[in-house]
Scaffold this active site. Sequence first.
Site, PDB file in Angstrom:
ATOM      1  N   VAL A   1       0.874  -1.169   0.000  1.00  0.00           N
ATOM      2  CA  VAL A   1       0.000   0.000   0.000  1.00  0.00           C
ATOM      3  C   VAL A   1       0.913   1.221   0.000  1.00  0.00           C
ATOM      4  CG1 VAL A   1      -1.992  -1.105   1.096  1.00  0.00           C
ATOM      5  CG2 VAL A   1      -0.232  -0.049   2.529  1.00  0.00           C
ATOM      6  N   SER A   2       0.374   2.352  -0.415  1.00  0.00           N
ATOM      7  CA  SER A   2       1.214   3.525  -0.652  1.00  0.00           C
ATOM      8  C   SER A   2       1.606   4.311   0.590  1.00  0.00           C
ATOM      9  CB  SER A   2       0.526   4.465  -1.642  1.00  0.00           C
ATOM     10  OG  SER A   2       0.372   3.806  -2.877  1.00  0.00           O
ATOM     11  N   THR A   3       0.786   4.244   1.651  1.00  0.00           N
ATOM     12  CA  THR A   3       1.090   5.047   2.836  1.00  0.00           C
ATOM     13  C   THR A   3       0.873   4.222   4.107  1.00  0.00           C
ATOM     14  OG1 THR A   3      -1.148   5.896   3.222  1.00  0.00           O
ATOM     15  CG2 THR A   3       0.217   7.113   1.652  1.00  0.00           C
TER      16      THR A   3
END
Length: 111
Positions: A9-11
């Site tokens: 996931v990106s964050t």
Amino acid sequence: MGKIGYIRVSTEHQETARQEALMKQYQVERVFAEKMSGKNADRPELKAMLEYVREGDTLYIESISRLGRSTRDLLNIIDVLQRKQVTLVSSRRCKVDSFHRRIRRTIYQSD
């Protein structure tokens, strides 16, 4: 011949639960997970997974975008997997061979 999973996931604020459930469904034996942007391939768990996979393994991902966002990075990652004779399975039904050819054509046409 192992079943390997890669989750990204990106964050830090995003949840991996959906991807984790998918890995359980696939009954993967080892999961590499990280919470980092896919803007480049300089990610510790991605590198560890690419070093870990062996000929005959199958790598499970939720979608091709989990491997990376850059076309060049995706091509490099797919090339590594192909050289190692690792099968790539995306739950989003992307045919990796045709994707690879289509993307490679796009890059060479733009150079």
